[in-house]
Design an enzyme around this catalytic site. Structure first.
Site, PDB file in Angstrom:
ATOM      1  NE  ARG A  80     -16.522 -15.835 -27.036  1.00 53.27           N
ATOM      2  CZ  ARG A  80     -15.356 -16.409 -27.147  1.00 53.27           C
ATOM      3  NH1 ARG A  80     -15.118 -17.534 -26.511  1.00 53.27           N
ATOM      4  NH2 ARG A  80     -14.391 -15.874 -27.859  1.00 53.27           N
ATOM      5  N   GLY A  81     -17.517 -18.836 -22.298  1.00 53.46           N
ATOM      6  CA  GLY A  81     -16.573 -19.933 -22.254  1.00 53.46           C
ATOM      7  C   GLY A  81     -15.876 -20.057 -23.597  1.00 53.46           C
ATOM      8  CG  ASP A  83      -8.689 -20.412 -26.661  1.00 51.63           C
ATOM      9  OD1 ASP A  83      -8.365 -19.222 -26.817  1.00 51.63           O
ATOM     10  OD2 ASP A  83      -7.893 -21.287 -26.293  1.00 51.63           O
ATOM     11  CB  THR A  85     -14.052 -17.101 -31.773  1.00 51.49           C
ATOM     12  OG1 THR A  85     -14.567 -17.519 -33.045  1.00 51.49           O
ATOM     13  CG2 THR A  85     -14.978 -16.065 -31.170  1.00 51.49           C
ATOM     14  CG  HIS A  87     -17.372 -12.252 -33.456  1.00 51.36           C
ATOM     15  ND1 HIS A  87     -18.023 -13.438 -33.699  1.00 51.36           N
ATOM     16  CD2 HIS A  87     -17.158 -12.221 -32.113  1.00 51.36           C
ATOM     17  CE1 HIS A  87     -18.207 -14.079 -32.561  1.00 51.36           C
ATOM     18  NE2 HIS A  87     -17.682 -13.369 -31.588  1.00 51.36           N
ATOM     19  CB  VAL A 148     -21.972 -22.467 -29.765  1.00 51.62           C
ATOM     20  CG1 VAL A 148     -22.931 -22.687 -30.899  1.00 51.62           C
ATOM     21  CG2 VAL A 148     -21.250 -23.741 -29.395  1.00 51.62           C
ATOM     22  N   GLY A 160     -23.786 -16.533 -27.801  1.00 49.51           N
ATOM     23  CA  GLY A 160     -24.599 -17.459 -28.581  1.00 49.51           C
ATOM     24  C   GLY A 160     -23.809 -18.122 -29.691  1.00 49.51           C
ATOM     25  CB  ALA A 162     -20.274 -16.510 -34.611  1.00 47.05           C
ATOM     26  CB  CYS A 178     -11.971 -23.097 -30.636  1.00 47.63           C
ATOM     27  SG  CYS A 178     -13.364 -22.489 -31.563  1.00 47.63           S
TER      28      CYS A 178
END
Lengths: 232, 392
Positions: A80-81, A83, A85, A87, A148, A160, A162, A178
């Protein structure tokens, strides 16, 4: 207006590892690209993991990599785009595999819709979520509550949003989310001041996703997958 | 028939995006539907596929910021020649390349940083122009010469004198080493012109003691602090270059100051500090231009630049913060004076050879904490060094 001609299959995957859902997303996106499959929303919470954006392969950590390993947190590269992150348990992750062209929607409109969905969820708990020029995602004041990040190929999305419901916030302290220094993360539990039920947020997210994108949400189950036993 | 690989329009006023990665090298064979490159805009990564199978020729390198619809590369059939680029491109098509390089059209001041703008892939470049290097774009040649003449002759500690209405006699020192955000120089703008502000390491002992006393008094009582940060402006220069091509139809010529102005505005909004109308002063060698843009938080980059170019839409006196640009003056650093009841004043200095420039902020410490001010400068740097977000 497309109305409810849009239909989305909603899967509650329970607690999962990042990589298994990643493979699932790739498979679904591939099917959709070839004209098969259906628009899908995957809802899950991951075991602790830091994911890196494609253009930021070096993790932006606030601590030594060894410290991250000691916490038992995996670091994986995502396509994804954005930086780095985080989870982890207590965070609702929503992955949409959506054919934007059939919805007549631009990618950035979709991103905005995801933010709108989260803002709707937060409002249900009396929390005022906002967009912030500091970056994409949803913020409560100066604190970021949802992120996102998307990957899009042939107008089919994956990845998507979070939303922090009640994750272990100390994990955020290990990174510059990010890639932004001094960013403060928050959660629904922090903002509401009491426990927030994960399942209720998941249901609210599904409702607001359908409201924002004007689509019918069709709950689906994964064969042989019992969510109640897998959710940690 | 060649097919192009273009920067897609991802919607919502997107002006451009970053060419993040080419998955295949220049000259590689590609199949129809195969992803060839990834472009990024905000938090979106879009994988651009080959529309046909053929030979990939890369026209815009990874790392460049390009506008929507820009041809990033082409896919040729076997044996097909490379087509000419569109006239809108800043690269000179090979068939029209003059034997003697022409003086290029002036570009905005941001092109001072042109060395930071990526060029074609070397092998493609050599094929197009075997002996002639890419023409160096010299914006406003006379001014460039004037700036270059003073830029490298000044040494740290030299006093610089220039006259603009905003500074009105405030003379600041050239300093090359600036503290990072978090450090502060208390009270600097409060010194009287005939007091210690001219003190330098070479000043007599008496003057130095006097300097120290005034400085101590200022730091004890002053509510104005200054803070500086070094910002790499090469990415912002690319943004300006992209916008220049995009905005031609609107008749607006963007400047590096517009990017800085927008970044400051967004940072102030993001940190929830007092915003309001922003003022901008562009100091030139013989004069200065000042104006103010109201309701700036709700304006896009182009709207703010349009307003700035039109002389502003709000009385300058009503601006709650102000950006003073010394970009074209060859001044390595200057502390702006905070007056007129404003919350903050920013001075953007001239970039050095590395493309980095000092941004110094004077702010009212009774309204902003030092931590908030540091975060604010940090956010401005992030925006100017990764300016894609400002395109939306």
């Amino acid at each position: 207006m497309e109305g409810h001609s849009r239909a989305v299959g909603v899967y509650d995957l329970g607690t999962t590892s990042y990589s298994e859902v990643h493979k699932l997303q790739q498979r679904l996106q591939g099917q959709r690209r070839e004209g098969g499959g259906v628009d899908t929303l995957l809802l899950t919470e991951h075991r602790p993991v830091f994911t890196l954006g494609r253009s930021h392969p070096t993790p932006d950590l606030r601590v030594e990599p060894e410290a991250v390993r000691q916490w038992g947190i995996e670091i994986v590269q995502a396509e994804r785009g954005g930086d780095i992150t985080y989870h982890g348990p207590g965070q609702l992750v929503a992955y949409g595999i959506i054919d934007l062209r059939s919805w007549g929607l631009g990618v950035l409109d979709y991103v905005r819709g995801l933010e709108e969905t989260v803002i709707g969820v937060l409002a249900d708990w009396g929390v005022r979520g906002e967009r912030n020029e500091a970056g994409r995602g949803v913020w409560v004041g100066e604190r970021k509550i949802a992120s996102v990040g998307l990957n899009v190929r042939r107008w089919i999305t994956m990845h998507g949003a979070a939303l922090n419901i009640d994750p272990d916030m100390s994990h955020w302290e290990l990174i510059n989310p990010c890639g932004m220094r001094d960013i403060e993360m928050t959660s629904m539990a922090t903002e509401v001041g009491k426990q927030v039920a994960f399942q209720e947020v998941l249901e609210a997210f599904t409702f607001h996703f359908g409201r924002v994108f004007e689509c019918t949400m069709e709950p689906a189950s994964v064969p042989g997958h019992d969510v109640s036993s897998s959710r940690g | 028939m060649a097919v192009s690989v273009e920067l897609p329009d991802l919607g919502r006023d997107m002006a451009g995006g970053l060419v993040a990665e080419w998955y295949l090298p220049d000259g590689a064979a590609v199949g129809a539907g195969e992803p060839v490159c990834r472009v990024e805009c905000a938090f979106v990564a879009y994988e651009v596929e080959a529309a046909e199978s053929g030979l990939l020729r890369i026209r815009r390198p990874a790392g460049s910021i390009e506008r929507v619809g820009e041809v990033l590369g082409v896919i040729l059939e076997p044996g097909e020649a490379l087509p000419h680029e569109e006239p809108s491109s800043r690269h000179v098509p090979v068939a029209e390349a003059p034997l003697v390089p022409e003086v290029p059209e002036p570009e905005p001041e941001a092109a001072l940083l042109e060395p930071g703008v990526p060029e074609l892939e070397p092998e493609l470049e050599l094929e197009l122009e075997p002996e002639t290097p890419e023409a160096v774009v010299v914006p406003f040649p006379r001014r460039f010469a004037a700036v270059a003449a003073v830029e490298w002759e000044m040494a740290p500690g030299d006093a610089v004198e220039f006259h603009t209405s905003f500074f009105s006699g405030a003379v600041d020192e050239v300093t090359h080493a600036l503290p990072e955000a978090g450090g502060s120089i208390p009270g600097l703008p409060l010194w009287e012109p005939d007091e210690g502000h001219r003190a330098s390491p070479a000043a007599p002992d008496g003057a130095r003691e006097r300097f120290q006393r005034i400085s101590d008094e200022a730091s004890a009582s002053a509510q104005v602090l200054t803070m500086s940060i070094e910002i790499d402006l090469s990415e912002a220069a690319k943004l300006v270059s992209v916008c220049q091509r995009e905005w031609q139809k609107h008749g607006v010529v963007p400047r590096i100051e517009d990017a800085a102005f927008r970044a400051i505005c967004l940072a102030i909004e993001a940190t929830d500090l007092a915003g309001g109308a922003g003022g901008i002063v562009i100091a030139e060698s013989s004069t200065d231009v000042s104006c103010a843009v109201g309701n700036v938080a709700n304006k896009t980059l182009r709207e703010a630049a349009t307003s700035r170019a039109a002389g502003g839409d709000t009385p300058f006196e009503q601006s709650t913060w102000v950006l003073v640009s010394l970009f074209g003056l060859g001044i390595a650093a200057a502390a702006p004076r905070l007056d007129g009841g404003r919350t903050a004043a920013f001075a953007l200095a001239s970039p050095g050879r590395d493309g980095c420039a000092a941004l110094t902020m004077a702010y009212d410490s009774s309204r902003w904490s030092e931590g908030s001010a540091g975060r604010l400068l940090g956010r401005i740097r992030e925006l100017l060094e990764s300016p894609c977000a400002m395109l939306i």
